[in-house]
Design an enzyme around this catalytic site. Sequence first.
Site, short mmCIF file in Angstrom:
data_model
loop_
_atom_site.label_atom_id
_atom_site.label_comp_id
_atom_site.label_asym_id
_atom_site.label_seq_id
_atom_site.Cartn_x
_atom_site.Cartn_y
_atom_site.Cartn_z
CB CYS A 19 -0.88 0.03 1.23
SG CYS A 19 -1.93 -1.42 1.35
N GLY A 45 -0.31 0.22 -5.11
CA GLY A 45 -1.61 -0.42 -4.95
C GLY A 45 -2.64 0.16 -5.89
CG ASN A 119 2.86 0.29 3.25
OD1 ASN A 119 3.98 0.74 3.05
ND2 ASN A 119 2.48 -0.87 2.76
CB CYS A 251 14.11 -5.62 9.74
SG CYS A 251 14.79 -6.39 11.18
CE1 TYR A 259 7.97 -5.45 -9.92
CE2 TYR A 259 6.80 -5.23 -7.85
CZ TYR A 259 6.78 -5.32 -9.22
OH TYR A 259 5.59 -5.27 -9.88
CB CYS A 399 7.10 -11.62 2.44
SG CYS A 399 7.12 -10.07 3.37
CB CYS A 451 13.62 -7.70 6.37
SG CYS A 451 12.72 -9.27 6.38
CB CYS A 454 11.65 -13.19 0.64
SG CYS A 454 12.55 -11.73 0.12
P1 5GP Z 1 7.29 -14.48 -12.57
O1 5GP Z 1 8.26 -14.76 -13.69
O2 5GP Z 1 7.82 -14.91 -11.26
O3 5GP Z 1 5.92 -15.03 -12.86
O4 5GP Z 1 7.10 -12.92 -12.50
C1 5GP Z 1 8.22 -12.12 -12.32
C2 5GP Z 1 7.87 -10.74 -12.78
O5 5GP Z 1 6.90 -10.22 -11.88
C3 5GP Z 1 9.06 -9.80 -12.77
O6 5GP Z 1 9.05 -9.11 -14.01
C4 5GP Z 1 8.78 -8.84 -11.65
O7 5GP Z 1 9.11 -7.52 -12.04
C5 5GP Z 1 7.32 -8.94 -11.45
N1 5GP Z 1 6.97 -8.80 -10.05
C6 5GP Z 1 7.69 -9.09 -8.95
N2 5GP Z 1 7.00 -8.76 -7.84
C7 5GP Z 1 5.83 -8.24 -8.26
C8 5GP Z 1 4.70 -7.71 -7.60
O8 5GP Z 1 4.64 -7.66 -6.38
N3 5GP Z 1 3.67 -7.28 -8.40
C9 5GP Z 1 3.71 -7.37 -9.77
N4 5GP Z 1 2.66 -6.94 -10.48
N5 5GP Z 1 4.76 -7.87 -10.41
C10 5GP Z 1 5.80 -8.30 -9.67
MG MG Z 2 8.97 -7.03 -14.11
#
Ligand code: 5GP
Ligand code: MG
Length: 475
Positions: A19, A45, A119, A251, A259, A399, A451, A454
Site C-alpha cells: 500500500c 496499490g 501500509n 529490518c 522491485y 513474506c 530484512c 524471503c
Molecule cells: P514471474 O516470472 O515470477 O511469474 O514474475 C516475475 C515478474 O513479476 C518480474 O518481471 C517482476 O518484475 C514482477 N513482479 C515481482 N514482484 C511483483 C509484484 O509484487 N507485483 C507485480 N505486479 N509484479 C511483480
Molecule cells: Mg517485471
Amino acid sequence: MSSLLEVNSEESSYPREECGVFAIYGHGEASRLAFFGLFALQHRGQESAGIVSSDGCQVWEHKGMGIAAEVFKEETLQKLPGKLAIGHVRYSTTGSSNLSNAQPFLVHFGDEYYALAHNGNIINAQKLREELESSGSIFQSTMDSEIIIHLMAPHLKDGLEEALVAALSRVEGAYCLIMLTRDKIIAARDTRGFRPLALGKLNGSWVVASETCAFDLVGAQYIRDVTPGEILIIDQNGVKSLNPFPPIKHCHCIFELIYFARPDSQIFGQNVYLYRKKLGHELAREYRPDVEIVMPFPDSGTYAALGYAEESRITFEMGMIRNHYIGRTFIQPSQPMRDFGVRVKLNPVKPLLAGKKVLIVEDSIIRGTTSRNRVQNLRGIGMKEIHMAVSCPPTIYPCPYGIDFSSKGELIAAKKENEKAIAEFIGLDSMHYLTVEGMIRATGLNKDCFCLACYTGNYPIAPPETIDKFCMEMK
Ligand code: 5GP
Ligand code: MG
C-alpha cells in the site's frame, strides 16, 4: 462477443504490491494535494483509493475501488474541504478485496473522528482480533489495520498519544501508519522500519508519504525519513517527535529497493534507480554469458539492465516494447489467441532480436510463469540464445510483512532444486541469480539493517504458524 475481464495482463495474478500512504497538514488544497500524492504512489496499490480530510470541525471521506484517477473527480475533491488530509492506495495483503476494506478507515468515537491509513502487515493480527472480539469489539472490516483503532479505544480517555503508544506496543509486524483527527496528523513507523516513510515540507505545510516521489509531484521538499519506532504528531504547534519504544535492530525490506519502490524515490537512504543500476554492476561481475545484446523486461528490469550494460560494455537495447495503457478492465479476445496475455503488455522488436544471442536482465522471479511466457514469446521470433540474469537471489521463503508473494508451491525457486532446473522451466539457455552478498554490497550498508527473510529464511519476527510450517517443510 467480447467480455470484460478483471485486470488483466500476465503479471496480474501474481505478487501484490502493498500500500501507499500520504498525509498533508496545513494546506488550503489539502485533498487535491493528497490526490496528487496518491497518483505518485499508485504503483504501490491499484485496488482501491481513498482520502479523508478535515476542516477543523467536520471530517469528510471519499473512497472507491480502482486507481486514484478513477476514484476521484473534480467534484469529489470539492467535497473534501479543509487543510488536513490523508490518503491511501491499497492492494490487499490481508483482508479481502472490497469497499469495506478500502482505506483510510474512519470512525467516530466520543466526540472525535479518527481516520487511519496503513501500509504493512500486522503479524499477530489474528490473535489480537480474537482477543478484542471476545471482549466485545465489533469489527467493520476484515483488515488487520482496524485492530489498531480497537486497541486504542479503551485508552483514548488518557489522550491520543497515550492511546496510540498503548495500541502500538501490542502490535507486532510491519506498519507505516498515518492518522487524522479534526486538527492533527499522526505518522508512525514500526520499530524495525520494514516499509519506507518520509517527512517533507511544502512552504508552511507538512507532508508525509510512503515514498519521496510523492513529494516531488506536489512540490514538497524531502526533510528526512520518519525513523523506525518514531511517532510524529503534527498540529498547530508544528511537528512533535516521540520515541516511546526501545530501539531495536532495523529490518528494511530489501525487496522495496529491488522491485516495489519507484526508481525516482529515495528510501532507506538510497536512491532506488541508482541502487538498481548497482545491482546490474554486481550481476555483470558475477555472470558473463557470451551475448551480443543486454535487454530488460521493462519497466521493472530496466535499471539493473542499464547497470549490467554499463559494467559489461555490452550493447543495451530495449528489445521489448511495453504498452502502458492496459486498464483495470480490458477487453478479451473472443477466440483464444496464443500468447495474447504476454503480447498485450510486451512486444519484441523482431529485426533487432532475430538470430541474436541475448541476455535478459530481470528484477525478480517469483512464480516463474511471467518469465516463462515472455521467453516463449521470444523463442517464437527465432532468437539464437536467451540467457537471464536476475537482480536478486532466489526467492525461497514467503513474506509475512506485507508482501504477498504466495505460499508453498508458488515460489519457483523453492520448488526447483537448482538454477539449471529453473532455467529449464523458463526455457533459458542459462541463468544466474545475484548472490545475497552482491545484493547487499550494492547498498553500501551492513546486511544487518535489512530484512532478507524471503531469500534466507531468517525472519526478524517469528512468522505466523502457517509460514512457520512451510519453512519447516523447506528445511
Ligand atoms: P514471474 O516470472 O515470477 O511469474 O514474475 C516475475 C515478474 O513479476 C518480474 O518481471 C517482476 O518484475 C514482477 N513482479 C515481482 N514482484 C511483483 C509484484 O509484487 N507485483 C507485480 N505486479 N509484479 C511483480
Ligand atoms: Mg517485471
